[in-house]
Design a protein around this motif. Structure first.
Motif, mmCIF file in Angstrom:
data_model
loop_
_atom_site.group_PDB
_atom_site.id
_atom_site.type_symbol
_atom_site.label_atom_id
_atom_site.label_comp_id
_atom_site.label_asym_id
_atom_site.label_seq_id
_atom_site.Cartn_x
_atom_site.Cartn_y
_atom_site.Cartn_z
ATOM 1 N N GLN A 92 0.867 -1.172 0.000
ATOM 2 C CA GLN A 92 0.000 0.000 0.000
ATOM 3 C C GLN A 92 0.909 1.230 0.000
ATOM 4 N N ARG A 93 0.992 1.920 -1.131
ATOM 5 C CA ARG A 93 1.981 3.001 -1.239
ATOM 6 C C ARG A 93 1.601 3.954 -2.363
ATOM 7 N N THR A 94 1.941 5.218 -2.198
ATOM 8 C CA THR A 94 1.743 6.225 -3.237
ATOM 9 C C THR A 94 3.104 6.695 -3.740
ATOM 10 N N PHE A 95 3.293 6.636 -5.049
ATOM 11 C CA PHE A 95 4.507 7.145 -5.674
ATOM 12 C C PHE A 95 4.173 8.452 -6.397
ATOM 13 N N THR A 96 5.027 9.449 -6.230
ATOM 14 C CA THR A 96 4.840 10.727 -6.915
ATOM 15 C C THR A 96 5.796 10.805 -8.097
ATOM 16 N N LEU A 97 5.233 10.993 -9.290
ATOM 17 C CA LEU A 97 6.013 11.099 -10.524
ATOM 18 C C LEU A 97 5.884 12.509 -11.067
ATOM 19 N N ARG A 98 7.013 13.125 -11.347
ATOM 20 C CA ARG A 98 7.036 14.475 -11.924
ATOM 21 C C ARG A 98 7.385 14.348 -13.393
ATOM 22 N N THR A 99 6.435 14.686 -14.234
ATOM 23 C CA THR A 99 6.637 14.504 -15.664
ATOM 24 C C THR A 99 5.711 15.450 -16.422
ATOM 25 N N SER A 100 5.766 15.409 -17.741
ATOM 26 C CA SER A 100 4.919 16.289 -18.540
ATOM 27 C C SER A 100 3.550 15.650 -18.773
ATOM 28 N N GLU A 101 2.588 16.467 -19.138
ATOM 29 C CA GLU A 101 1.260 15.951 -19.450
ATOM 30 C C GLU A 101 1.307 15.022 -20.655
ATOM 31 N N GLU A 102 2.174 15.337 -21.637
ATOM 32 C CA GLU A 102 2.278 14.484 -22.819
ATOM 33 C C GLU A 102 2.764 13.084 -22.444
ATOM 34 N N PHE A 103 3.716 13.014 -21.515
ATOM 35 C CA PHE A 103 4.222 11.709 -21.092
ATOM 36 C C PHE A 103 3.120 10.906 -20.405
ATOM 37 N N VAL A 104 2.342 11.568 -19.559
ATOM 38 C CA VAL A 104 1.240 10.888 -18.870
ATOM 39 C C VAL A 104 0.209 10.387 -19.880
ATOM 40 N N GLU A 105 -0.121 11.224 -20.854
ATOM 41 C CA GLU A 105 -1.134 10.838 -21.836
ATOM 42 C C GLU A 105 -0.680 9.670 -22.701
ATOM 43 N N ASN A 106 0.607 9.616 -23.021
ATOM 44 C CA ASN A 106 1.096 8.583 -23.935
ATOM 45 C C ASN A 106 1.490 7.288 -23.235
ATOM 46 N N PHE A 107 2.061 7.387 -22.036
ATOM 47 C CA PHE A 107 2.557 6.189 -21.357
ATOM 48 C C PHE A 107 1.798 5.864 -20.072
ATOM 49 N N GLY A 108 1.018 6.824 -19.576
ATOM 50 C CA GLY A 108 0.273 6.609 -18.339
ATOM 51 C C GLY A 108 -0.720 5.457 -18.383
ATOM 52 N N PRO A 109 -1.539 5.321 -19.432
ATOM 53 C CA PRO A 109 -2.516 4.229 -19.457
ATOM 54 C C PRO A 109 -1.887 2.846 -19.327
ATOM 55 N N ALA A 110 -0.803 2.588 -20.057
ATOM 56 C CA ALA A 110 -0.142 1.281 -19.974
ATOM 57 C C ALA A 110 0.491 1.079 -18.602
ATOM 58 N N LEU A 111 1.059 2.134 -18.033
ATOM 59 C CA LEU A 111 1.672 2.035 -16.710
ATOM 60 C C LEU A 111 0.613 1.759 -15.647
ATOM 61 N N LEU A 112 -0.513 2.458 -15.710
ATOM 62 C CA LEU A 112 -1.589 2.253 -14.741
ATOM 63 C C LEU A 112 -2.191 0.855 -14.869
ATOM 64 N N ALA A 113 -2.304 0.357 -16.082
ATOM 65 C CA ALA A 113 -2.833 -0.987 -16.289
ATOM 66 C C ALA A 113 -1.919 -2.033 -15.653
ATOM 67 N N ARG A 114 -0.620 -1.850 -15.806
ATOM 68 C CA ARG A 114 0.340 -2.789 -15.221
ATOM 69 C C ARG A 114 0.262 -2.753 -13.692
ATOM 70 N N ILE A 115 0.149 -1.558 -13.136
ATOM 71 C CA ILE A 115 0.061 -1.424 -11.681
ATOM 72 C C ILE A 115 -1.228 -2.041 -11.157
ATOM 73 N N ALA A 116 -2.341 -1.802 -11.844
ATOM 74 C CA ALA A 116 -3.617 -2.370 -11.410
ATOM 75 C C ALA A 116 -3.577 -3.889 -11.404
#
Length: 302
Positions: A92-116
Motif C-alpha cells: 500500500q503506497r503512493t509514488f509521486t512522478l514528476r513529468t509532462s502531461e504528454e508523457f502521462v497521456e502517452n505512457f500513463g494508461p499502460a503504466l496504470l494498467a500494469r500497476i492495477a
C-alpha cells in the motif's frame, strides 16, 4: 548505553556452552571471549555460565534468556541483510512522478494498467514538470521524474534511459504539407507554432535553418507540445514535436520527417540515490522501462 554486540556473544556462548568453542566460532582468542563473558556478567548481574566439572552450565537466568536472545540476534541479522523480495500485491503506497502531461497521456494508461494488475494497492500521483530543477527529488517530495537527459543533470541524481526520440513535423489533414515531399524550403515557408517552456523565441530548428540561409516564421509560441498539436489540428500552423512523446496526440493528423539534420535525444527517468535499493521503487522503475520499451525502433515517416 549497552553494547549490542554482546547479544551476539551471549547467543553463541549459550549455544556452545563453552568459552573455547564460542571463541573459535567468533574468531576470537579464548582470553578475549573470557573478557566478553565477564562484561556480560557485569551487564546482566548474573553469572550466566558457571563451572560444573570440566564444563560450564547455564544459570536459570541464562536459560530464560536463551530463546529471547536467539530471536533478537536473528531479527538483527534480518534487518541488516539486503532485502531480497517484496510482494507488490500486498504493498500500500503512493509514488509521486514528476513529468509532462504528454508523457502521462502517452505512457500513463499502460503504466496504470500494469500497476492495477500486479500492485492494486499502489497509487500514482502525477505532478507537472515545468523545469529541470531536481530539488524536489533531493527533498523527497518526488519519487521519480522523466525528462530529456543533458549535461546539466544534477550529479546527485541517478538516470536511466527510457527511449530515444526525434522531432517530427505535424499538420492537419488537408494542409499543403500533407501532400508531396516536404522540402526544407516548403517547411520554412509555412506558419509555425513553437514550443518553449522557458519563453524563448527560437531553438535548434531555427539554428539549422539559418545555417542553410533560411528563416521560418513563428506566429505562435506555446508552453507545451499538446497545445501546439491542438493548434495544428485546427489551423494551418506547423508544429514540430517529439515523435514518440506525442504519438497519441498526433492521431488523425499528418506527420512528416523534418527536412533537417537534427540530433536525436534521450528521454530518461531520474531518481535520488536514497531510493535506488528500495524494492518498491525498483519495481516501479522496471514497470516504466517495460512500458516505454516497445517501438523503440522508429519507422520512417512518409
Amino acid at each position: 548505553m549497552p553494547d549490542l554486540n554482546l547479544l551476539i556473544t551471549l547467543d553463541v556462548l549459550l549455544t556452545e556452552g563453552s568459552v573455547a568453542r564460542a571463541a573459535q566460532r567468533l574468531h576470537l582468542s579464548p582470553s578475549a571471549m573470557s573478557r566478553a563473558l565477564a562484561r556480560l556478567r557485569e551487564t546482566t548481574g548474573d553469572p550466566l555460565l558457571v563451572r560444573a566439572g570440566r564444563g560450564l552450565v547455564p544459570t536459570p537466568r541464562a536459560l530464560a534468556l536463551r530463546e529471547q536472545v536467539g530471536r533478537l540476534v536473528q531479527e538483527a541479522h534480518a534487518v541488516l541483510r539486503p532485502a531480497q523480495f517484496l510482494d507488490m500485491a500486498q504493498v500500500q503506497r503512493t509514488f509521486t512522478l514528476r513529468t509532462s502531461e504528454e508523457f502521462v497521456e502517452n505512457f500513463g494508461p499502460a503504466l496504470l494498467a500494469r500497476i492495477a494488475q500486479h500492485a492494486p494497492g499502489v497509487r500514482l500521483r502525477f505532478v507537472n514538470k515545468t523545469d529541470k530543477d531536481s530539488t524536489l527529488l533531493r527533498e523527497g517530495s518526488v519519487d521519480l521524474e522523466t525528462g530529456v537527459v543533458d549535461l546539466a543533470s544534477s550529479p546527485e541524481v541517478l538516470t536511466q534511459a527510457l527511449f530515444r526520440d526525434r522531432l517530427v513535423g505535424v499538420v492537419r489533414s488537408g494542409h499543403p504539407l500533407s501532400q508531396g515531399d516536404v522540402s526544407v524550403q516548403r517547411y520554412a515557408k509555412g506558419q509555425h507554432v513553437y514550443v518553449s517552456r522557458r519563453g524563448q523565441n527560437r531553438g535548434q530548428i531555427d539554428d539549422a535553418l539559418e545555417a542553410q540561409g533560411l528563416t521560418r516564421h513563428i506566429s505562435t509560441i506555446v508552453a507545451g507540445f499538446s497545445t501546439a498539436i491542438a493548434l495544428a489540428r485546427h489551423t494551418d500552423l506547423i508544429a514540430s514535436v517529439p515523435e514518440r512523446y506525442t504519438a497519441h496526440q498526433r492521431a488523425g493528423l499528418h506527420s512528416f520527417a523534418l527536412p533537417l539534420e537534427l540530433p536525436t535525444f534521450t528521454v530518461a527517468m531520474l531518481w535520488h540515490p536514497r531510493l535506488d535499493a528500495d524494492l518498491g521503487h525498483r519495481w516501479l522503475r522496471g514497470c516504466l522501462r517495460e512500458v516505454c520499451a516497445p517501438q523503440q525502433v522508429q519507422s520512417p515517416l512518409p
